[in-house]
Design an enzyme around this catalytic site. Structure first.
Site, PDB file in Angstrom:
ATOM      1  N   HIS A  92      60.439   5.818  57.928  1.00  0.00           N
ATOM      2  CA  HIS A  92      61.225   7.128  58.424  1.00  0.00           C
ATOM      3  C   HIS A  92      60.618   8.446  58.438  1.00  0.00           C
ATOM      4  O   HIS A  92      60.603   9.139  59.395  1.00  0.00           O
ATOM      5  CB  HIS A  92      62.559   7.171  57.703  1.00  0.00           C
ATOM      6  CG  HIS A  92      63.477   5.789  58.104  1.00  0.00           C
ATOM      7  ND1 HIS A  92      64.718   6.128  58.337  1.00  0.00           N
ATOM      8  CD2 HIS A  92      63.047   4.481  58.380  1.00  0.00           C
ATOM      9  CE1 HIS A  92      65.281   4.673  58.700  1.00  0.00           C
ATOM     10  NE2 HIS A  92      64.285   3.697  58.677  1.00  0.00           N
ATOM     11  N   ASP A 116      66.114 -12.882  52.783  1.00  0.00           N
ATOM     12  CA  ASP A 116      65.443 -14.231  52.260  1.00  0.00           C
ATOM     13  C   ASP A 116      65.602 -14.406  50.899  1.00  0.00           C
ATOM     14  O   ASP A 116      66.362 -13.485  50.144  1.00  0.00           O
ATOM     15  CB  ASP A 116      64.221 -14.356  52.802  1.00  0.00           C
ATOM     16  CG  ASP A 116      63.233 -13.424  51.961  1.00  0.00           C
ATOM     17  OD1 ASP A 116      63.658 -13.067  51.207  1.00  0.00           O
ATOM     18  OD2 ASP A 116      61.751 -13.646  52.231  1.00  0.00           O
ATOM     19  N   PRO A 121      63.156   4.108  65.870  1.00  0.00           N
ATOM     20  CA  PRO A 121      63.317   2.892  66.737  1.00  0.00           C
ATOM     21  C   PRO A 121      64.669   2.386  66.297  1.00  0.00           C
ATOM     22  O   PRO A 121      65.140   2.586  65.073  1.00  0.00           O
ATOM     23  CB  PRO A 121      62.190   1.918  66.069  1.00  0.00           C
ATOM     24  CG  PRO A 121      61.298   3.153  65.713  1.00  0.00           C
ATOM     25  CD  PRO A 121      61.796   4.301  65.187  1.00  0.00           C
ATOM     26  N   SER A 148      59.260  15.804  55.248  1.00  0.00           N
ATOM     27  CA  SER A 148      60.246  16.521  55.820  1.00  0.00           C
ATOM     28  C   SER A 148      61.805  15.665  55.477  1.00  0.00           C
ATOM     29  O   SER A 148      62.709  16.202  55.326  1.00  0.00           O
ATOM     30  CB  SER A 148      59.916  16.736  57.220  1.00  0.00           C
ATOM     31  OG  SER A 148      59.980  15.317  58.056  1.00  0.00           O
ATOM     32  N   GLY A 168      55.990  13.462  61.630  1.00  0.00           N
ATOM     33  CA  GLY A 168      54.614  12.931  60.874  1.00  0.00           C
ATOM     34  C   GLY A 168      54.881  12.753  59.413  1.00  0.00           C
ATOM     35  O   GLY A 168      56.062  12.983  58.881  1.00  0.00           O
TER      36      GLY A 168
END
EC number: 1.11.1.7
Length: 365
Positions: A112, A286, A209, A122, A118
């Protein structure tokens, strides 16, 4: 059976070890039903569930690309802080002994952090007005255990007089992520070091994403960072550790299960995640949620990927073959995962001109 606590709220800006929101990342075992279980009742709950709408990304997300790694070297701290790696590994090992999801949470933090502006730590910054990456809706389900692991590693490093305030929080995150994988039975590698920390953080920069995206949408994001479909599949394999909230599952199983799920597995998920959404209930990927292995890919092959973005990997021609290769050959997965983590670690590097070595990871100097 392993169970997880409910979510923690984002920490206050007190300059100490942060203790924010939640969610690790997990996997699957071949031929067997995954260990799926609701968590115990939480002590604290988030103010609101995060939005999952891919139609509404932040308006001005920055472009983050891989930087020439000429400034990075595994030996960067050899003379500055010679015991750095053992200090960080000791802290990670200690946190993993006290929390079964510390490794998953720490690995997730690194992804993340790197994917926003980058690899610059942060994500660790806590602004007084909560206008920071940590408090964005897309980061509200990161586990507190990951932040605590980084805080413990930072404290261990600074306790060595040779190292005090000489090692960036970004580099500590990179080493801790590698150790989280290695100490969970996964591969190890030499971490490139020499990063500087970001001078600030904004919630508006967060554009990650989404679990609702298919491979073309995911690859649009990865390609913008110079990452390939092999990187997408290998880094998704990080889901071999941890668990996820029903927040990211319910849209797949209600009112009816989507076509990408095995019907029996969908029924299992419905037995775990109530239709009246409970964000404090988790699904394990799992039975080996604390082991870094290739079982995730076996689950994806069997239409037992918990997240839509997991299932999507097996229904796209560009990624299906890679899933098959990693499911059949764990060493191939490990080799690509190392390469992908190195590439990820080169995103958006800061220099002395636009970064610093933070004395406290949660706030700029």
């Amino acid at each position: 059976m392993l169970t997880l606590r409910g979510f923690d709220r984002p920490p206050e800006n007190n300059g100490t070890a942060p203790s924010p929101p939640a969610s690790g990342t997990p996997y699957a075992s071949p031929g067997a039903s995954p260990a799926l279980a609701p968590a115990a009742s939480p002590e604290l709950t988030p103010a609101a569930s995060p939005a999952l709408s891919p139609e509404l990304p932040p308006a001005s997300a920055p472009s983050v690309n891989q930087t020439n790694n000429g400034s990075l070297s595994p030996d960067y701290y050899a003379k500055i802080c010679p015991n750095l790696e053992s200090l960080v590994q000791g802290a990670v090992r200690g946190m993993m002994a006290s929390s079964p999801i510390a490794a998953a949470a720490t690995l997730r933090l690194f992804f993340h952090d790197c994917f926003i502006t980058g690899c610059d730590a942060s994500l660790l910054i806590q602004n007084p007005n909560n206008d920071d990456e940590q408090h964005s809706s897309e980061n509200m389900f990161l586990r507190a255990d990951g932040y605590k692991t980084i805080a413990a590693a930072k404290a261990a490093v600074d306790a060595d007089p040779q190292c005090t305030n000489k090692v960036s929080c970004a580099d500590i995150m990179a080493i801790a992520s590698r150790d989280s994988v290695a100490l969970s039975g996964g591969p190890t590698w030499k971490v490139e070091l020499g990063r500087y920390d970001a001078l600030g953080a904004r919630a508006s920069d967060v554009d990650l994403p989404l679990t609702t995206e298919d491979v073309p949408a995911l690859m649009k994001r990865f390609s913008a960072h110079g990452l390939t479909v092999d990187d997408l599949v290998a880094l998704s394999g990080g889901h071999t550790l941890g668990a996820t909230s029903c927040v990211f599952v319910n849209s797949r199983i209600y009112p009816t299960a989507d076509a990408f799920l095995d019907p029996g597995f969908a029924s299992q998920l419905q037995g775990i995640c109530p239709s009246n959404l409970d964000p404090n209930t988790f699904v394990f990927f799992d039975q080996s949620v604390t082991s870094f292995d290739n079982n995730y890919f076996l689950m994806v092959q069997q239409k037992k990927g918990v997240l839509f973005s997991d299932s999507a990997l097996y229904f796209d021609s560009s990624s299906k073959g890679i899933v098959d290769k990693f499911a059949a050959d764990q060493n191939a997965f490990f080799t690509q995962f190392i390469s992908s983590m190195v590439s990820l670690g080169r995103l958006g590097l800061k220099t002395a001109a636009n970064g610093e070595i933070r004395s406290t990871c949660t706030k700029p100097n």
